[in-house]
Design an enzyme around this catalytic site. Sequence first.
Site, short mmCIF file in Angstrom:
data_model
loop_
_atom_site.label_atom_id
_atom_site.label_comp_id
_atom_site.label_asym_id
_atom_site.label_seq_id
_atom_site.Cartn_x
_atom_site.Cartn_y
_atom_site.Cartn_z
N HIS A 62 0.83 -1.21 0.00
CA HIS A 62 0.00 0.00 0.00
C HIS A 62 0.86 1.26 0.00
CE1 HIS A 62 -3.90 -2.03 0.97
NE2 HIS A 62 -3.05 -2.98 1.29
N ASP A 113 3.47 9.14 -1.69
CA ASP A 113 2.32 8.47 -1.10
C ASP A 113 1.92 7.31 -2.01
OD1 ASP A 113 0.17 8.08 0.62
OD2 ASP A 113 -0.37 10.20 0.65
#
Length: 492
Positions: free
Chosen positions: A193, A403
């Site tokens: 992730h 991110d």
Amino acid sequence: MSQVLVASNRGPVSFSLSGDGTLTMRRGGGGLVSGLAAVTGGPGQADGRRSGAAQDGPEALWVCAALGDGDREAARRAPDGRLDLDGHDIGGAAVRMLDIPAATFHRAYNAVANATLWFVHHLLYDTPSMPHFDARSRRDWQSYEAYNAAFADALARDAAAGAKAAIQDYHLSLAPRMLRDRRPDLKIAHFSHTPWAPPEYYRLLPDDLGERVLDGILGADHAGFLAERWAQAFLDCCALLPGAKVDRVAGTVTRGGHVTTVGVHGLGIDGDALRRRAAEPDVAARLEALRAQVGDRRLIVRVDRTELSKNIVRGLAAYRELLVNHPEWRGRVVHLVFAYPSRYDLPEYREYTEAVREAAARITEEFGTPGWNPLILQVNDDFPRSLAAYRMADVLLVNPIRDGMNLVAKEAPVVSDNGCALVLSREAGAAAELADHALLVNPYDVSQTAEAIHRALLMPREECAARREGLAAAATALPPRQWFADQLAALD
Ligand code: G6P
């Protein structure tokens, strides 16, 4: 025995323990629950109570770590290790919480996962002084191995023959290999992730540990990433791994006779569910309260966990530069900064939280007037209030250093009342999907970010609305259920 297994550090439920020994369960949100529900045929509603109706899909189990005292107690009280979910439905899955010794957990989660792997993948080190790997790091690493082995043991024990296991994130990068060693019959997926570091940065890790992490993930049949960039960086690192053969066209890594496919599975949001949530009365009440604070001024919003990679301090510097270079905005704009607590056990995070507070206070002191508060900083986590801010925002600022995806950038446009302009870091995974409709910035360039905010504030209403449409469509294109189903399908 379960046919579908999920493993993640943080589970879908958590427990608090009161003085009289009562355990209270809280259900976490998260796309994985609805993803699982879609696979099991379970209800998977936000506050889902079991309806009694039998689900028609495969039996599922979610393995996670006990994170606090309440969780540990719940794990100890669980018959055969499976939690009593008090009638709640978790995507049709049973939940097993692993009661890993606190010191082992602390070293694995804080020292290795969060203070090392997270820092590597987000490029967070101040390299003249950090990282610094020594004997203590080795001890921490042993705990990380023990923690991963505890997951592999639990998955191996509960998986039916030929079952599928979906192992999540950097906390569990060794578990795929460990599970394959224990249960070669299983089909194993690993999903990252986070971003993945480029090889020059990945090589900050001690060579043997860097190899162990890659080898661990290559124990899976399928390694998934949120964006093409991260998948490519992983392949770049694998290309330097002794004995590994990377086929970039096929997207595979072969090592020791085993083939791992590497795929990109973007994660979006469930638009209907979020819109329903944003229309609830608690959100409306917060919207009214915020409106009273902000008046009819333009509103720049950011919502983040207080996390070094989120780049909040540079975001505040950009707001300051906006007020310096474009004084016409003074008195006409408010910056709403929601910076929620995160990983407070790490000193770097505590220091960063302080730096955010100080930067915010300086802006208020420098520009504030009796009739105008230029900035509102809120640090207590309140999801309905975040939704209210999304609905009201004229400009949403999302400027992470790096991110994996960034779901805030996807959520706000979906619920925005009047359209909001998105200023987005090009280093967020979401940028690949939202670039056409956002104002992209280099997160290190404060002046460019300030100008992008200025442009966003000046954006004509129609343009803003049109961009919002584009953003919302892209944000909802890959809802969690599809993301999860794709991971499992990649194993067939
Ligand atoms: C973020 C990241 C995930 C990670 C999670 C862990 O959401 O995107 O990759 O798993 O943080 O957060 P925690 O609070 O459990 O440390």
